[in-house]
Scaffold this motif. Sequence first.
Motif, PDB file in Angstrom:
ATOM      1  N   GLU A  20      -6.585   6.796  -7.068  1.00 33.39           N
ATOM      2  CA  GLU A  20      -7.905   6.867  -6.427  1.00 33.39           C
ATOM      3  C   GLU A  20      -9.000   7.354  -7.390  1.00 33.39           C
ATOM      4  OE1 GLU A  20      -9.722   8.468  -2.173  1.00 33.39           O
ATOM      5  OE2 GLU A  20      -7.768   9.156  -2.876  1.00 33.39           O
ATOM      6  N   LYS A  21      -8.660   8.267  -8.284  1.00 35.02           N
ATOM      7  CA  LYS A  21      -9.652   8.833  -9.208  1.00 35.02           C
ATOM      8  C   LYS A  21     -10.156   7.802 -10.220  1.00 35.02           C
ATOM      9  CE  LYS A  21      -7.924  13.594  -9.011  1.00 35.02           C
ATOM     10  NZ  LYS A  21      -7.313  14.710  -9.786  1.00 35.02           N
ATOM     11  N   ASN A  22      -9.402   6.711 -10.381  1.00 33.31           N
ATOM     12  CA  ASN A  22      -9.782   5.685 -11.361  1.00 33.31           C
ATOM     13  C   ASN A  22     -10.473   4.471 -10.729  1.00 33.31           C
ATOM     14  OD1 ASN A  22      -6.876   6.876 -12.498  1.00 33.31           O
ATOM     15  ND2 ASN A  22      -8.474   6.690 -14.047  1.00 33.31           N
ATOM     16  N   LEU A  23     -10.820   4.583  -9.449  1.00 31.75           N
ATOM     17  CA  LEU A  23     -11.543   3.495  -8.794  1.00 31.75           C
ATOM     18  C   LEU A  23     -12.907   3.304  -9.446  1.00 31.75           C
ATOM     19  CD1 LEU A  23     -10.806   3.973  -4.981  1.00 31.75           C
ATOM     20  CD2 LEU A  23     -10.498   1.852  -6.272  1.00 31.75           C
ATOM     21  N   ALA A  24     -13.299   2.049  -9.625  1.00 27.88           N
ATOM     22  CA  ALA A  24     -14.593   1.730 -10.249  1.00 27.88           C
ATOM     23  C   ALA A  24     -15.250   0.599  -9.461  1.00 27.88           C
ATOM     24  CB  ALA A  24     -14.390   1.319 -11.707  1.00 27.88           C
ATOM     25  N   PRO A  25     -16.569   0.491  -9.519  1.00 24.54           N
ATOM     26  CA  PRO A  25     -17.258  -0.586  -8.786  1.00 24.54           C
ATOM     27  C   PRO A  25     -17.016  -1.957  -9.425  1.00 24.54           C
ATOM     28  CG  PRO A  25     -18.818   0.659 -10.117  1.00 24.54           C
ATOM     29  CD  PRO A  25     -17.519   1.388 -10.197  1.00 24.54           C
ATOM     30  N   SER A  26     -17.023  -2.989  -8.596  1.00 22.78           N
ATOM     31  CA  SER A  26     -16.901  -4.366  -9.085  1.00 22.78           C
ATOM     32  C   SER A  26     -17.910  -5.235  -8.344  1.00 22.78           C
ATOM     33  CB  SER A  26     -15.492  -4.909  -8.839  1.00 22.78           C
ATOM     34  OG  SER A  26     -15.445  -6.287  -9.133  1.00 22.78           O
ATOM     35  N   LYS A  27     -18.567  -6.109  -9.100  1.00 20.36           N
ATOM     36  CA  LYS A  27     -19.565  -6.999  -8.503  1.00 20.36           C
ATOM     37  C   LYS A  27     -18.947  -8.292  -7.973  1.00 20.36           C
ATOM     38  CE  LYS A  27     -23.319  -5.143 -11.288  1.00 20.36           C
ATOM     39  NZ  LYS A  27     -24.298  -5.378 -12.372  1.00 20.36           N
ATOM     40  N   ASN A  28     -17.650  -8.454  -8.181  1.00 20.98           N
ATOM     41  CA  ASN A  28     -16.959  -9.629  -7.651  1.00 20.98           C
ATOM     42  C   ASN A  28     -16.691  -9.409  -6.153  1.00 20.98           C
ATOM     43  OD1 ASN A  28     -15.067 -11.595  -6.871  1.00 20.98           O
ATOM     44  ND2 ASN A  28     -14.163 -11.672  -8.906  1.00 20.98           N
ATOM     45  N   PRO A  29     -17.271 -10.233  -5.274  1.00 23.58           N
ATOM     46  CA  PRO A  29     -17.116 -10.029  -3.822  1.00 23.58           C
ATOM     47  C   PRO A  29     -15.687 -10.200  -3.326  1.00 23.58           C
ATOM     48  CG  PRO A  29     -18.135 -12.154  -4.273  1.00 23.58           C
ATOM     49  CD  PRO A  29     -18.082 -11.419  -5.579  1.00 23.58           C
ATOM     50  N   TYR A  30     -14.815 -10.786  -4.161  1.00 29.99           N
ATOM     51  CA  TYR A  30     -13.433 -11.026  -3.734  1.00 29.99           C
ATOM     52  C   TYR A  30     -12.483  -9.919  -4.190  1.00 29.99           C
ATOM     53  CZ  TYR A  30     -15.246 -15.657  -2.674  1.00 29.99           C
ATOM     54  OH  TYR A  30     -15.981 -16.700  -2.167  1.00 29.99           O
ATOM     55  N   ILE A  31     -13.012  -8.921  -4.871  1.00 29.63           N
ATOM     56  CA  ILE A  31     -12.170  -7.802  -5.302  1.00 29.63           C
ATOM     57  C   ILE A  31     -12.331  -6.632  -4.330  1.00 29.63           C
ATOM     58  CG2 ILE A  31     -11.859  -6.040  -7.094  1.00 29.63           C
ATOM     59  CD1 ILE A  31     -12.430  -8.117  -9.187  1.00 29.63           C
ATOM     60  N   ARG A  32     -11.221  -6.222  -3.702  1.00 35.47           N
ATOM     61  CA  ARG A  32     -11.232  -5.086  -2.765  1.00 35.47           C
ATOM     62  C   ARG A  32     -11.284  -3.777  -3.517  1.00 35.47           C
ATOM     63  NH1 ARG A  32      -5.933  -5.592   0.579  1.00 35.47           N
ATOM     64  NH2 ARG A  32      -6.650  -3.654   1.524  1.00 35.47           N
ATOM     65  N   TYR A  33     -10.417  -3.671  -4.530  1.00 31.76           N
ATOM     66  CA  TYR A  33     -10.329  -2.438  -5.327  1.00 31.76           C
ATOM     67  C   TYR A  33     -10.277  -2.812  -6.802  1.00 31.76           C
ATOM     68  CZ  TYR A  33      -8.515  -0.676  -0.830  1.00 31.76           C
ATOM     69  OH  TYR A  33      -8.333  -0.369   0.486  1.00 31.76           O
ATOM     70  N   PHE A  34     -11.012  -2.064  -7.601  1.00 32.41           N
ATOM     71  CA  PHE A  34     -10.972  -2.273  -9.053  1.00 32.41           C
ATOM     72  C   PHE A  34     -10.732  -0.925  -9.727  1.00 32.41           C
ATOM     73  CE2 PHE A  34     -13.119  -2.518 -13.231  1.00 32.41           C
ATOM     74  CZ  PHE A  34     -12.302  -3.484 -13.800  1.00 32.41           C
ATOM     75  N   PHE A  35      -9.726  -0.887 -10.595  1.00 29.52           N
ATOM     76  CA  PHE A  35      -9.361   0.368 -11.273  1.00 29.52           C
ATOM     77  C   PHE A  35      -9.532   0.235 -12.783  1.00 29.52           C
ATOM     78  CE2 PHE A  35      -6.912   0.095  -7.386  1.00 29.52           C
ATOM     79  CZ  PHE A  35      -7.002   1.370  -6.845  1.00 29.52           C
ATOM     80  N   LYS A  36     -10.175   1.221 -13.376  1.00 30.74           N
ATOM     81  CA  LYS A  36     -10.226   1.333 -14.836  1.00 30.74           C
ATOM     82  C   LYS A  36      -9.251   2.432 -15.231  1.00 30.74           C
ATOM     83  CE  LYS A  36     -14.852  -0.348 -15.982  1.00 30.74           C
ATOM     84  NZ  LYS A  36     -16.166  -0.007 -16.593  1.00 30.74           N
TER      85      LYS A  36
END
Length: 293
Positions: A21-37
């Motif tokens: 959870e701490k590595n969640l990052a925003p994504s501008k792709n509308p089809y991505i629910r969760y994006f992690f760096k």
Amino acid sequence: MASITLTPSEKEIQAFVQKHEKNLAPSKNPYIRYFFKLPQASVSIYTSGKVLLQGEMAENYASFFGYQVSQGTSEQNFPMIGTDEVGNGSYFGGLAVVASFVTPDQHDFLRKLGVGDSKTLTDQKIRQITPILKEKIQHQALLLSPSKYNEVIGERYNAVSVKVALHNQAIFLLLQKGVHPEKIVIDAFTSSQNYEKYLKNEANHFSNPVSLEEKAEGKYLAVAVSSIIARDLFLENLENLGRELGYQLPSGAGATSDKVASQILQAYGMQGLNFCAKLHFKNTEKAKKLLER
């Protein structure tokens, strides 16, 4: 860079989200629910349920979902789309991009035909087998002519974003034909981050995750097929442009291209070069200097 596509259960996805959870990052792709760096990897969890893991540590994070390293990332035992482009490094001629859909039952046929990395095939062999490939393999070919290329470069696109647009459009149109790939691979010409950045400017989107892999045409038959068809399309365009102008246009961007460009410039002016060449290449200025001598 390792790239892995998985389809875990929703329970596994939520467990992964909770753990990182701490590595969640925003994504501008509308089809991505969760994006992690994550350290040495990125993880994209799509609304379709697909999970795309990329980076040096991708296999480590994929093991959370039960992924076995022995599977290998170049495994091809599933239907897939592969894309490649030809013409990017050539001063003369357009930019050809092809997406091909290949299924495991076509692998033997393709190997017997001699399909492999197109860089190991002669142009004669490519011209010989392309008609067979176009007949047997579902594909989508796009050609951006030099004049159209010159029109959009600098105004709406750069040399990278125009390729993102063409690859995305080829995949989109092929998917519209009703194919169902388990994986989509692009022969990498930029980073995944750059691809996603430019992709947001495109009108046509699809929910399938996409992997960008270096030297993919040597790993996947679907990419190799696209590379071969794209090379044939590029060579055909080069011949047609040269025939209209009365010159034999060379491939590449070396000294021969400078010389031919200066001849076309003298005969037709900049209008002639705009018709057959990518004007932002340094060859344009070199051709002008050759005329001044």
